[in-house]
Design an enzyme around this catalytic site. Sequence first.
Site, mmCIF file in Angstrom:
data_model
loop_
_atom_site.group_PDB
_atom_site.id
_atom_site.type_symbol
_atom_site.label_atom_id
_atom_site.label_comp_id
_atom_site.label_asym_id
_atom_site.label_seq_id
_atom_site.Cartn_x
_atom_site.Cartn_y
_atom_site.Cartn_z
ATOM 1 N N SER A 149 39.456 75.487 22.285
ATOM 2 C CA SER A 149 40.395 76.766 21.768
ATOM 3 C C SER A 149 40.464 77.884 22.837
ATOM 4 O O SER A 149 41.408 78.460 23.059
ATOM 5 C CB SER A 149 40.007 77.307 20.397
ATOM 6 O OG SER A 149 38.614 77.712 20.563
ATOM 7 N N ARG A 166 43.992 78.432 23.976
ATOM 8 C CA ARG A 166 44.817 79.761 23.897
ATOM 9 C C ARG A 166 45.237 80.546 25.035
ATOM 10 O O ARG A 166 46.296 81.098 25.065
ATOM 11 C CB ARG A 166 43.710 80.684 22.973
ATOM 12 C CG ARG A 166 44.209 81.962 22.359
ATOM 13 C CD ARG A 166 43.085 82.722 21.772
ATOM 14 N NE ARG A 166 42.765 82.118 20.632
ATOM 15 C CZ ARG A 166 41.390 81.584 20.666
ATOM 16 N NH1 ARG A 166 40.715 81.720 21.543
ATOM 17 N NH2 ARG A 166 41.116 81.123 19.639
ATOM 18 N N ASN A 178 49.247 80.821 25.998
ATOM 19 C CA ASN A 178 49.761 82.361 26.102
ATOM 20 C C ASN A 178 50.535 82.753 27.232
ATOM 21 O O ASN A 178 51.564 82.913 27.465
ATOM 22 C CB ASN A 178 48.727 83.292 25.718
ATOM 23 C CG ASN A 178 48.850 83.516 24.235
ATOM 24 O OD1 ASN A 178 49.679 84.274 23.616
ATOM 25 N ND2 ASN A 178 47.856 82.922 23.481
#
Lengths: 282, 156
Positions: free
Chosen positions: A218, A222, A226
Amino acid sequence: MASGTVTSSEGYIKHHLTNLTFGNHPEHGWGFAHSSEAAAEMGFWSINVDSMLWSVALGILFVWFFKKVAMKVTSDVPGNAQNFVESIIEFIDDNVKSIFTHKNAVIAPLALTIFVWVFLMNLMDLVPVDWIPFLTQQLAAVFGADPHHVFMKVVPSTDVNVTGGMALSVLALIIYYSIKMKGVGGFIGELAFQPLPKIFAPFNLFLEIVGLLAKPVSLALRLFGNMYAGEMIFILIALLPFWAQWLLSVPWAIFHILVITLQAFIFMVLTIVYLAMAHDHH
Amino acid sequence: MNINLTIIGQAIAFFLFVVFCMKYVWPPITGALAERKKKIAEGLDAADRAERDLRLAQEKAAADMRASKEQAAAIIEQANKRANQIVEEAKEQARVEADRVKASAQAELEQEVNRAKESLRAQVATLAIAGAEKILEASVDEKAHAQLVEKLAAEL
């Protein structure tokens, strides 16, 4: 680069999203990959030169600047550079102290490195998308390379290897400190004997290992997601006619200042949280 | 989006940067921050102490002032008393002197009066005898009547 046709747009986007990969191609031998497909064919034993170059350069910029300030640091009236560095350090220190209650000299410098380094890597996103790739192509052309096969991705955090490498390091630290604080038995016991009673140990183990592995995954995805999405938007904006680009690129860049800081902060805070959990006895 | 050696390279770079940061960046800067915090605390402490000292000094100055005022007042009072005393003494002395002068003058006066009386008496005696001689037209034996004349003179 305002191209009218769909194919050149596709080529442009693809070109911008391909890393400069060096490795051993099964057919062409050692060298830089000429396309993303060729890079994929090189398999694991290849390296994204641009990601490494920019991330290490930015990391060196970070430690050089902080070291420079640290060498002539004074407890009297600080200069501008020292003030700036101190405000960052105090910010990190406050965060670490509020989350991490154990005693560990590694955590705060680790958090500082993550925050500043990730921030700098994200910051490359604000450099206009074409500048550095274009210059690199011109430079490569001087040395006789085909500009179409010269790739240069300047935002290291849009490379999943970069975010993954950091996340895996964090996972290694989680495992290291879990074992150091609780012993091998304690760590495995923690994985196997909860949340369900001991008879369900295999199930627990499966659950907890998935949970453990989810942390770095994660973390890595993440940040990568992004930044990749942000970069993609900049590339799409760059496809507009040049006189219209600022309408979208300026607001997006301003918004992105928030995103890059926030992503660096989130990566740092989650790392501290994970390591605090690794120190806690459950 | 190919996973390749970069992931390991990045992990190594990350490790090196963290170690560098831990050794050369974090400790001196946080050390300086802690030292400055201490300095500020000490500075505030010193300011407090100085304020307290100032208050004490002011109190002491005020007390000294009061004491010296009292002393000055006492000295003035004493001086006044002494001056009065001196005046009184002088007055007394003058009075005594005046009395003495008066007494001596009086004594001299009395003496003078007595002497005058004596000479007067003597002259009266002579005058009386001369008078009597004239009256009696005869010479009186001065010696025989001396006692009588003396008695007469004494009665004057």
